[in-house]
Scaffold this motif. Sequence first.
Motif, short mmCIF file in Angstrom:
data_model
loop_
_atom_site.label_atom_id
_atom_site.label_comp_id
_atom_site.label_asym_id
_atom_site.label_seq_id
_atom_site.Cartn_x
_atom_site.Cartn_y
_atom_site.Cartn_z
N GLN A 117 56.80 -41.33 -44.75
CA GLN A 117 55.64 -41.42 -43.87
C GLN A 117 54.88 -42.73 -44.11
O GLN A 117 54.41 -43.37 -43.16
CB GLN A 117 54.71 -40.22 -44.11
N ALA A 118 54.79 -43.12 -45.37
CA ALA A 118 54.13 -44.40 -45.68
C ALA A 118 54.90 -45.56 -45.05
O ALA A 118 54.30 -46.50 -44.50
CB ALA A 118 54.03 -44.58 -47.19
N ARG A 119 56.22 -45.51 -45.12
CA ARG A 119 57.05 -46.55 -44.49
C ARG A 119 56.85 -46.56 -42.98
O ARG A 119 56.70 -47.61 -42.35
CB ARG A 119 58.52 -46.31 -44.82
N ILE A 120 56.82 -45.38 -42.38
CA ILE A 120 56.65 -45.26 -40.92
C ILE A 120 55.33 -45.88 -40.49
O ILE A 120 55.26 -46.62 -39.49
CB ILE A 120 56.72 -43.78 -40.50
N GLU A 121 54.26 -45.59 -41.22
CA GLU A 121 52.94 -46.14 -40.88
C GLU A 121 52.91 -47.65 -41.01
O GLU A 121 52.31 -48.35 -40.18
CB GLU A 121 51.87 -45.49 -41.76
N ARG A 122 53.56 -48.18 -42.04
CA ARG A 122 53.62 -49.63 -42.23
C ARG A 122 54.39 -50.30 -41.09
O ARG A 122 53.96 -51.31 -40.52
CB ARG A 122 54.28 -49.93 -43.58
N GLU A 123 55.51 -49.70 -40.72
CA GLU A 123 56.33 -50.26 -39.64
C GLU A 123 55.65 -50.11 -38.28
O GLU A 123 55.77 -50.98 -37.41
CB GLU A 123 57.70 -49.59 -39.62
N PHE A 124 54.92 -49.02 -38.10
CA PHE A 124 54.17 -48.82 -36.85
C PHE A 124 53.15 -49.95 -36.66
O PHE A 124 53.01 -50.49 -35.55
CB PHE A 124 53.47 -47.46 -36.88
N ALA A 125 52.44 -50.31 -37.73
CA ALA A 125 51.46 -51.39 -37.64
C ALA A 125 52.13 -52.71 -37.28
O ALA A 125 51.60 -53.49 -36.47
CB ALA A 125 50.70 -51.52 -38.97
#
Length: 272
Positions: A117-125
Amino acid sequence: MRILASLLLVFVSLSAHAEGFISRLLHHPVQGGVAVVPLITAHAPKVRFNNKPVLVINEDNKRWIAIVGIPLTAKAGQHSLEVDGKKVSFQVEHKNYTEQRITLKNKQYVNPDNSNQARIEREFAQQMKAYDTFSPRQPSNLYFDMPVNARLSSPFGLRRFFNGEERAPHSGLDLAAPHGTAVKAPAAGKVILTGNLFFNGNTVFVDHGQGLISMFCHLSQINVKVGDEIPRQGVLGKVGATGRATGPHLHWNVSLNAVRVDPAIFIGKFQR
């Protein structure tokens, strides 16, 4: 009355003739579609929609038009552009989108753990920053080439259910090309983001100019790097099945004024 009717027919004919090819191709003002709004001005105006800059072109050297991306979440009815500080209205029509149900073996693509989830949020940004790009360059062409010559499989806007759980609507168009097929730029542009992303797999973002952005996902191979200028039909990678994909295909997004819109509009294959 006959004279009045004749004058009305002439007016309608002239109005239709005034519309150029780009207007006829792109004007599908539905939720998730594109509105082409004529602008009464002698110069290139500054146009914004929902506080985002909008693509503006001089069509056939006859008139300025704004090419506006409409969010899937937009309400049907009247909306307004800001044109050099003044309001210009246009209408948005309702469109129904069907459902798609997909079964995934890897449950992390449905309910990711904390580390993913942390990776997903970073990539989303990173992706939102890329979509916000607004360069002054004029797009080389607005009638896009197909990035791969393949059957259109999953259309834009589908309500998607993964393992029975609803997730975000399908924000692009899937093209059912075989693994290893060369993916070509539908218009010239600059590569602004590449990488292996959690959901999208190997991904390339191309800035075509003035907020018109393409994203290509699930690639087996990336052939470009950030900063590369890629010509129209230049090869940017190869079709694969990386990320959240059940088989080889190309997922292609088109974004206008930071809004994902139906890519089928740009290749003359929009279906109402």
